[in-house]
Motif scaffolding. Structure first.
Motif, PDB file in Angstrom:
ATOM      1  N   TYR A  52      27.493  77.704  23.618  1.00 14.73           N
ATOM      2  CA  TYR A  52      26.955  78.741  23.101  1.00 14.73           C
ATOM      3  C   TYR A  52      26.630  79.853  24.197  1.00 14.73           C
ATOM      4  O   TYR A  52      26.810  80.770  24.538  1.00 14.73           O
ATOM      5  CB  TYR A  52      25.875  78.723  22.279  1.00 14.73           C
ATOM      6  N   GLU A  53      25.784  79.090  25.264  1.00 15.62           N
ATOM      7  CA  GLU A  53      25.172  80.054  26.176  1.00 15.62           C
ATOM      8  C   GLU A  53      26.403  80.509  27.083  1.00 15.62           C
ATOM      9  O   GLU A  53      26.627  81.740  27.735  1.00 15.62           O
ATOM     10  CB  GLU A  53      24.105  79.165  27.216  1.00 15.62           C
ATOM     11  N   LEU A  68      28.246  83.235  25.275  1.00 19.69           N
ATOM     12  CA  LEU A  68      27.439  84.407  24.997  1.00 19.69           C
ATOM     13  C   LEU A  68      27.625  85.131  26.461  1.00 19.69           C
ATOM     14  O   LEU A  68      27.753  86.483  26.455  1.00 19.69           O
ATOM     15  CB  LEU A  68      25.963  84.082  24.779  1.00 19.69           C
ATOM     16  N   CYS A 126      30.744  86.912  26.570  1.00 20.09           N
ATOM     17  CA  CYS A 126      30.630  88.138  25.743  1.00 20.09           C
ATOM     18  C   CYS A 126      29.877  89.341  26.629  1.00 20.09           C
ATOM     19  O   CYS A 126      30.518  90.594  26.596  1.00 20.09           O
ATOM     20  CB  CYS A 126      29.806  88.022  24.411  1.00 20.09           C
ATOM     21  N   TYR A 156      27.064  80.407  14.805  1.00 16.09           N
ATOM     22  CA  TYR A 156      27.192  81.171  15.771  1.00 16.09           C
ATOM     23  C   TYR A 156      28.680  81.676  16.152  1.00 16.09           C
ATOM     24  O   TYR A 156      28.924  82.573  16.834  1.00 16.09           O
ATOM     25  CB  TYR A 156      26.771  80.792  17.207  1.00 16.09           C
ATOM     26  N   LEU A 183      30.135  85.257  17.429  1.00 14.65           N
ATOM     27  CA  LEU A 183      30.297  85.082  19.018  1.00 14.65           C
ATOM     28  C   LEU A 183      31.695  85.959  19.158  1.00 14.65           C
ATOM     29  O   LEU A 183      32.160  86.442  20.050  1.00 14.65           O
ATOM     30  CB  LEU A 183      30.170  83.929  19.671  1.00 14.65           C
TER      31      LEU A 183
END
Length: 656
Positions: free
Chosen positions: A260-261, A264, A267, A303, A307
């Motif tokens: 996820y990090e 992110l 993005c 997420y 995302l």
């Protein structure tokens, strides 16, 4: 539910290659040209527009160093900073080429190879031009120049040949490589499937999973048509691994959090690219972000969609900017192509004109230089037209300068003939420089100077030399002449004083006593006195003429009186009105008056005819003097007739 489209950032067709193969200078390729002046030498002129890089590109292409169409992998490679090559020698450029060829994948070298060969041929062309000029200065422009073999150019061509062999091999094997990569990735997916049923310990299974992920990432590209399905299948089995493998939930959650990090961060990087100054760089960086996105593992389901939508939104903006940018470039390049066609037409028109003078050639050359400067301000044409339009422009420029070179070859022949004529004039002037026939030599030297001006220009190499030779001969003569006449100025002043004293003596002389013999003596003495200063010549001559006229007038007056007295004495001897002699004398004098009037009228008429002739002043002055004497004699004769008439009247009165 939205899916993560791994093929979302499809590259747009690249537009805008380097403006290949330009080589137009104010002079023809490899030779400088100048519009000659009056003493012109057909020599080098200034280059009006710098086409060195374009010339180098064309030279490289003509040397057989064309690469061919650009592949997608080559287009995606990083651009080369050409400033990094400035200042490097040919040896350094060749060494750099060899190093790159051995250390970098062939599919990443195209832009570097293009930059190296342009930089090399800029230096090579400059060396050849310098060698040509030195050769022509020593051997003459008519001699044929052949450049020496350049060992570094030979080495560059060998390296290029090897580069092209590897590139051709890579392109030829690219499809099979992609198919092989597809097989490898399908095998990795199969191994992912097997992990689910593995009996190994958790740590060993997860280590195996990480190793498969790294192998997937290290494997190269696959056929484009298989990318989307392959990635989705891979991603599915990665998720299955996380969903079905019996692993520690904390470990799974930790991995999902790390993914996820990472996504992110991707993005945020994609969103930052929306303000990247270079749209092209932003697009290429986006492709790499998509690759990283695909290689990053799954995130928690809550997420996943948000995302991807965020990443996709940034990608859409960048793709749209990229497409709009290249659409605008295409339109601008089409406009540039039309502008360059117009310049080609103007250049071709200049090349077709039959110029006949240096002035016309100079004016046309200035116009072509301006066209070349305008060409340099116009951007690229479409890639497929760029080389062709430049070759058309270059060809027209070459035709113009070839015609100009032929014209000046004729001018050179004419100047050699002019040099021969001027050398002959120098010889004639040198033959006169010691002459003491001042008048004749002066006239001939002035004629030679006029002839010199009529002879055209000579080569600048001999212009000063032949002019100094001619001028030295002229100066030598006129300096001698000046010294000669300076030595007689004192004599002229003395002669002036003598003539003025003689005039005073003439004015005081008793001319009635001396008569015409005295006048002749004065004239003899005047003629024996030499020249006077030219400034006083007319004034003293006028005074002398007035003195002579006065003496003649005095003599004529006394002669008239003596003539009238003698006539009166004759009348006294006649017997009066009845005397036949008196009547005959009157008739004779009357006829003489009529004849003299006719003679005077004829002389005056003749003056009208002579006044239309050149150099008739002396003749007219002589006629005027004759008329004056005739009128004086006419007046004297009329008075004699009147005396006869008076005598007749007296005799008739006495009879009555």
């Amino acid at each position: 539910m939205a899916t993560e489209n791994s093929n979302y950032a499809t590259p747009v067709e690249s537009v805008g290659a380097a403006d290949d193969a330009l080589n137009v200078t104010a002079v023809e390729s490899g030779a400088a040209e100048a519009a000659p002046s009056n003493d012109v030498e057909i020599a080098a002129a200034e280059v009006a527009a710098d086409f060195a890089e374009e010339d180098a590109a064309l030279d490289a292409e003509q040397a057989g160093l064309a690469i061919g169409e650009e592949t997608a992998e080559e287009e995606a490679a990083a651009d080369v900073d050409k400033n990094d090559l400035s200042g490097k020698s040919k040896q350094e450029l060749v060494d750099m080429f060899a190093t790159l060829l051995e250390s970098e994948p062939v599919q990443t070298l195209r832009k570097s190879v293009e930059a190296i060969k342009i930089a090399f041929y800029k230096l090579h062309r400059a060396e050849v031009d310098a060698a040509r000029k030195a050769f022509e200065a020593e051997q003459g422009e008519e001699a044929e120049f052949t450049p020496a073999v350049d060992a570094l150019e030979v080495r560059l061509k060998e390296l290029f040949k090897e580069y092209r062999r590897r590139r051709d091999e890579y392109i030829a094997n690219l499809d099979s490589i992609k198919e092989e990569n597809l097989k490898i990735k399908l095998a990795i997916i199969d191994e992912l499937k097997e992990l689910v049923n593995s009996d190994e310990t958790l740590n060993n299974t997860f280590a195996k999973f990480r190793e498969l992920q790294q192998r997937w990432k290290d494997t190269g590209v696959v056929p484009q048509a298989k990318v989307k399905d392959l990635w989705e299948t891979y991603n599915l089995h990665v998720e299955n691994f996380y969903n079905f493998i019996k692993i520690n939930k904390e470990l799974r959650d930790l991995d999902l959090k790390k993914n996820y990090e990472q996504k992110l961060q991707l993005c945020e990087q994609a969103e930052a690219l929306m303000v990247e100054p270079s749209i092209v760089d932003a697009f290429h960086k986006l492709q790499k972000l998509h690759d990283e996105w695909r290689e990053t593992g799954p995130v928690a389901n809550e997420y996943k969609e948000s995302l991807w939508e965020r990443f996709k939104a940034a990608s859409s903006r960048i793709n749209k900017q990229h497409q709009e940018y290249f659409d605008s470039i295409k339109q601008e390049q089409l406009k540039n192509l039309e502008l360059k066609k117009e310049l080609c037409a103007k250049t071709e028109a200049l090349a077709e004109q039959p110029y006949t003078s240096r002035k016309e050639w100079n004016k046309a050359s200035e116009r072509l230089i301006e066209i070349q400067k305008m060409w340099r301000t116009i951007g690229f044409a479409p890639k497929k037209d760029n080389t062709r339009i430049y070759e058309r422009f270059r060809s027209a420029c070459d035709r113009f300068f070839e015609a100009k070179r032929e014209f000046y070859a004729g001018v050179k022949s004419e100047m050699e003939h002019n040099l021969q004529l001027k050398q002959e004039i120098c010889e004639a002037a040198e033959a006169l420089q010691s002459s003491e026939d001042w008048k004749r030599a002066t006239e001939e030297l002035i004629a030679l100077q006029a002839k010199w001006k009529q002879v055209g220009a000579v080569s600048r190499r001999y212009s000063d030399q032949v002019w100094k030779r001619f001028r030295a001969a002229c100066d030598n003569f006129f300096e001698r002449k000046a010294k000669h006449f300076a030595s007689i100025e004192d004599e002229h002043e003395t002669n002036l004083k003598k003539k003025l004293a003689l005039i005073e003596e003439m004015m005081a002389a008793d001319i009635k006593e001396g008569g015409y013999d005295m006048i002749k003596e004065f004239q003899r003495r005047w003629s024996e006195i030499g020249y006077v200063p030219i400034k006083q010549k007319d004034a003293v001559q006028k005074k002398y003429k007035e003195a002579v006229d006065q003496m003649f007038g005095t003599l004529r007056g006394s002669e008239r009186d003596r003539s009238m007295n003698r006539f009166k004495e004759r009348l006294q001897g006649m017997k009066g009105a009845g005397d036949k002699r008196l009547k005959n004398e009157r008739e004779r004098l009357y006829n003489k008056v009529r004849q003299m009037e006719q003679d005077i009228a004829l002389l005056e008429n003749n003056i009208g005819f002579f006044s239309k002739s050149k150099n008739a002043e002396a003749m007219i002055a002589d006629i005027r003097e004759k008329i004056a004497k005739a009128k004086q004699e006419l007046q004297l004769t009329i008075e004699k007739v009147r005396m006869i008439d008076a005598r007749s009247a007296e005799d008739n009165g006495a009879k009555e």
